[in-house]
Design a protein around this motif. Structure first.
Motif, PDB file in Angstrom:
ATOM      1  N   TYR A   7       0.872  -1.145   0.027  1.00  0.00           N
ATOM      2  CA  TYR A   7       0.065  -0.076   0.193  1.00  0.00           C
ATOM      3  C   TYR A   7       1.245   1.294  -0.079  1.00  0.00           C
ATOM      4  O   TYR A   7       2.103   1.309   0.483  1.00  0.00           O
ATOM      5  CB  TYR A   7      -0.971  -0.118   1.330  1.00  0.00           C
ATOM      6  N   ASP A  55      -4.386   1.345  -2.338  1.00  0.00           N
ATOM      7  CA  ASP A  55      -4.063   0.092  -2.677  1.00  0.00           C
ATOM      8  C   ASP A  55      -3.004  -0.285  -3.831  1.00  0.00           C
ATOM      9  O   ASP A  55      -2.806   0.854  -4.406  1.00  0.00           O
ATOM     10  CB  ASP A  55      -5.210  -1.144  -2.524  1.00  0.00           C
ATOM     11  N   VAL A  61      -7.900   3.668   0.308  1.00  0.00           N
ATOM     12  CA  VAL A  61      -8.663   2.602   1.213  1.00  0.00           C
ATOM     13  C   VAL A  61      -8.425   3.183   2.604  1.00  0.00           C
ATOM     14  O   VAL A  61      -8.872   2.548   3.469  1.00  0.00           O
ATOM     15  CB  VAL A  61      -8.091   1.331   1.287  1.00  0.00           C
ATOM     16  N   HIS A  85      -9.172  -3.531   4.726  1.00  0.00           N
ATOM     17  CA  HIS A  85      -7.881  -3.477   4.420  1.00  0.00           C
ATOM     18  C   HIS A  85      -7.468  -3.349   5.776  1.00  0.00           C
ATOM     19  O   HIS A  85      -6.193  -3.148   6.041  1.00  0.00           O
ATOM     20  CB  HIS A  85      -7.529  -2.345   3.533  1.00  0.00           C
ATOM     21  N   ARG A  86      -7.813  -3.760   6.791  1.00  0.00           N
ATOM     22  CA  ARG A  86      -7.447  -3.563   8.199  1.00  0.00           C
ATOM     23  C   ARG A  86      -6.729  -4.784   8.437  1.00  0.00           C
ATOM     24  O   ARG A  86      -6.722  -5.591   8.003  1.00  0.00           O
ATOM     25  CB  ARG A  86      -8.547  -3.191   9.159  1.00  0.00           C
TER      26      ARG A  86
END
Length: 140
Positions: A7, A55, A61, A85-86
């Motif tokens: 990321y 991303d 995100v 996305h955590r």
């Protein structure tokens, strides 16, 4: 710009996907659902700094916004990572970029949270002390 686990963490305001940020803040964020789109647009326009998380395809995100006098004080706001996305350290990367690695590294920072105390404690945030006053609101 920094890369973490595939990321990108970037403070370029031109890269910001305003619609994606608004979609999250207006529907997912417990602290933000009372705001109108006009409120959000004014906050974004007057932000001292914004940091986004993107991303591998460049899709936004995550986000963090700061208000500051540009000299010694900063208020960290609207920090989020999309649920899918955590767990990859992205929230910590956003906070680190905003308060430790950027132009506000020597500021005194403040924030409000109901559920992320552990994250912020890793960066030295503590519960409010007797020297801090807060005017409470009923805005949830």
């Amino acid at each position: 710009m920094r890369t973490i686990n595939g990321y990108e963490i970037d403070d370029d305001p031109g890269r910001l996907d305003v619609e994606a940020v608004w979609a999250f803040l207006s529907s997912e964020a417990y602290w933000s659902r009372w705001r109108s789109r006009a409120d959000f647009d004014r906050q974004l326009a007057s932000a001292w700094r914004i940091v986004g998380c993107y991303d591998a395809h460049g899709v936004q995100v995550g986000f963090a916004r700061a208000v500051s006098d540009g000299v010694c004080f900063g208020y960290l706001a609207d920090v989020y990572i999309d649920a899918g996305h955590r767990g990859a350290g992205l929230g910590a990367a956003l906070v680190r970029e905003m308060i430790e690695d950027g132009p506000g590294a020597r500021f005194r920072w403040m924030l409000h949270t109901q559920d992320a105390h552990g994250l912020y404690a890793r960066f030295g945030f503590e519960a409010v002390d007797a020297k801090v006053m807060e005017r409470k609101t009923d805005r949830g």
